[in-house]
Write a protein that holds these residues in place. Sequence first.
Motif, mmCIF file in Angstrom:
data_model
loop_
_atom_site.group_PDB
_atom_site.id
_atom_site.type_symbol
_atom_site.label_atom_id
_atom_site.label_comp_id
_atom_site.label_asym_id
_atom_site.label_seq_id
_atom_site.Cartn_x
_atom_site.Cartn_y
_atom_site.Cartn_z
ATOM 1 N N MET A 191 22.972 1.998 1.076
ATOM 2 C CA MET A 191 21.548 2.053 0.795
ATOM 3 C C MET A 191 20.821 1.223 1.846
ATOM 4 O O MET A 191 21.153 0.080 2.069
ATOM 5 N N THR A 192 19.854 1.821 2.474
ATOM 6 C CA THR A 192 19.107 1.110 3.503
ATOM 7 C C THR A 192 17.917 0.379 2.888
ATOM 8 O O THR A 192 17.534 0.631 1.750
ATOM 9 N N GLY A 193 17.333 -0.514 3.660
ATOM 10 C CA GLY A 193 16.191 -1.271 3.182
ATOM 11 C C GLY A 193 15.001 -0.395 2.864
ATOM 12 O O GLY A 193 14.304 -0.608 1.870
ATOM 13 N N LEU A 194 14.746 0.606 3.718
ATOM 14 C CA LEU A 194 13.600 1.483 3.484
ATOM 15 C C LEU A 194 13.782 2.310 2.224
ATOM 16 O O LEU A 194 12.830 2.517 1.474
ATOM 17 N N SER A 195 14.992 2.752 1.959
ATOM 18 C CA SER A 195 15.254 3.505 0.729
ATOM 19 C C SER A 195 14.946 2.657 -0.491
ATOM 20 O O SER A 195 14.321 3.123 -1.450
ATOM 21 N N THR A 196 15.361 1.412 -0.445
ATOM 22 C CA THR A 196 15.108 0.499 -1.560
ATOM 23 C C THR A 196 13.613 0.289 -1.756
ATOM 24 O O THR A 196 13.111 0.334 -2.875
ATOM 25 N N VAL A 197 12.902 0.089 -0.661
ATOM 26 C CA VAL A 197 11.454 -0.116 -0.744
ATOM 27 C C VAL A 197 10.767 1.115 -1.317
ATOM 28 O O VAL A 197 9.890 1.008 -2.185
ATOM 29 N N LEU A 198 11.159 2.296 -0.867
ATOM 30 C CA LEU A 198 10.545 3.528 -1.368
ATOM 31 C C LEU A 198 10.782 3.703 -2.863
ATOM 32 O O LEU A 198 9.874 4.083 -3.606
ATOM 33 N N ILE A 199 11.989 3.415 -3.312
ATOM 34 C CA ILE A 199 12.300 3.560 -4.733
ATOM 35 C C ILE A 199 11.535 2.533 -5.559
ATOM 36 O O ILE A 199 10.983 2.846 -6.613
ATOM 37 N N VAL A 200 11.472 1.296 -5.078
ATOM 38 C CA VAL A 200 10.736 0.259 -5.814
ATOM 39 C C VAL A 200 9.248 0.603 -5.889
ATOM 40 O O VAL A 200 8.625 0.474 -6.949
ATOM 41 N N VAL A 201 8.674 1.047 -4.790
ATOM 42 C CA VAL A 201 7.257 1.435 -4.793
ATOM 43 C C VAL A 201 7.038 2.630 -5.728
ATOM 44 O O VAL A 201 6.054 2.666 -6.484
ATOM 45 N N GLY A 202 7.949 3.583 -5.703
ATOM 46 C CA GLY A 202 7.837 4.739 -6.602
ATOM 47 C C GLY A 202 7.879 4.336 -8.068
ATOM 48 O O GLY A 202 7.100 4.833 -8.885
ATOM 49 N N LEU A 203 8.769 3.410 -8.407
ATOM 50 C CA LEU A 203 8.844 2.942 -9.788
ATOM 51 C C LEU A 203 7.604 2.136 -10.168
ATOM 52 O O LEU A 203 7.114 2.216 -11.296
ATOM 53 N N PHE A 204 7.087 1.346 -9.224
ATOM 54 C CA PHE A 204 5.856 0.597 -9.465
ATOM 55 C C PHE A 204 4.702 1.551 -9.742
ATOM 56 O O PHE A 204 3.912 1.342 -10.678
ATOM 57 N N LEU A 205 4.591 2.607 -8.949
ATOM 58 C CA LEU A 205 3.532 3.588 -9.158
ATOM 59 C C LEU A 205 3.717 4.346 -10.469
ATOM 60 O O LEU A 205 2.736 4.678 -11.149
ATOM 61 N N ALA A 206 4.976 4.611 -10.841
ATOM 62 C CA ALA A 206 5.236 5.275 -12.122
ATOM 63 C C ALA A 206 4.772 4.391 -13.276
ATOM 64 O O ALA A 206 4.216 4.887 -14.268
ATOM 65 N N GLY A 207 4.986 3.085 -13.159
ATOM 66 C CA GLY A 207 4.477 2.164 -14.170
ATOM 67 C C GLY A 207 2.960 2.173 -14.221
ATOM 68 O O GLY A 207 2.360 2.068 -15.291
ATOM 69 N N GLY A 208 2.334 2.315 -13.050
ATOM 70 C CA GLY A 208 0.878 2.415 -13.004
ATOM 71 C C GLY A 208 0.376 3.669 -13.696
ATOM 72 O O GLY A 208 -0.647 3.641 -14.388
ATOM 73 N N VAL A 209 1.096 4.761 -13.524
ATOM 74 C CA VAL A 209 0.723 6.013 -14.193
ATOM 75 C C VAL A 209 0.758 5.812 -15.701
ATOM 76 O O VAL A 209 -0.170 6.190 -16.426
ATOM 77 N N TYR A 210 1.819 5.192 -16.184
ATOM 78 C CA TYR A 210 1.960 4.955 -17.619
ATOM 79 C C TYR A 210 0.836 4.049 -18.129
ATOM 80 O O TYR A 210 0.196 4.329 -19.141
ATOM 81 N N SER A 211 0.575 2.975 -17.398
ATOM 82 C CA SER A 211 -0.459 2.022 -17.791
ATOM 83 C C SER A 211 -1.849 2.667 -17.778
ATOM 84 O O SER A 211 -2.633 2.485 -18.710
ATOM 85 N N PHE A 212 -2.141 3.411 -16.710
ATOM 86 C CA PHE A 212 -3.454 4.032 -16.603
ATOM 87 C C PHE A 212 -3.657 5.112 -17.660
ATOM 88 O O PHE A 212 -4.763 5.300 -18.153
#
Length: 55
Positions: free
Chosen positions: A1-22
């Motif tokens: 797993m590369t660093g960019l892959s990890t960042v993309l997945i973390v950002v995606g999960l963060f945005l998914a949490g934002g969708v739920y919250s909003f």
Amino acid sequence: MTGLSTVLIVVGLFLAGGVYSFSKQKLPKGVIVVLAIASAMCLAAGVLRIQGIWE
């Protein structure tokens, strides 16, 4: 797993949490749709990078 892959997945999960919250806060649907699309794109890009399909 590369660093960019990890960042993309973390950002995606963060945005998914934002969708739920909003959606719980009853914000405009346009904001929720944009966040959902961004979340899906980040998660898909992260997974594709892990699989080695997209470099």
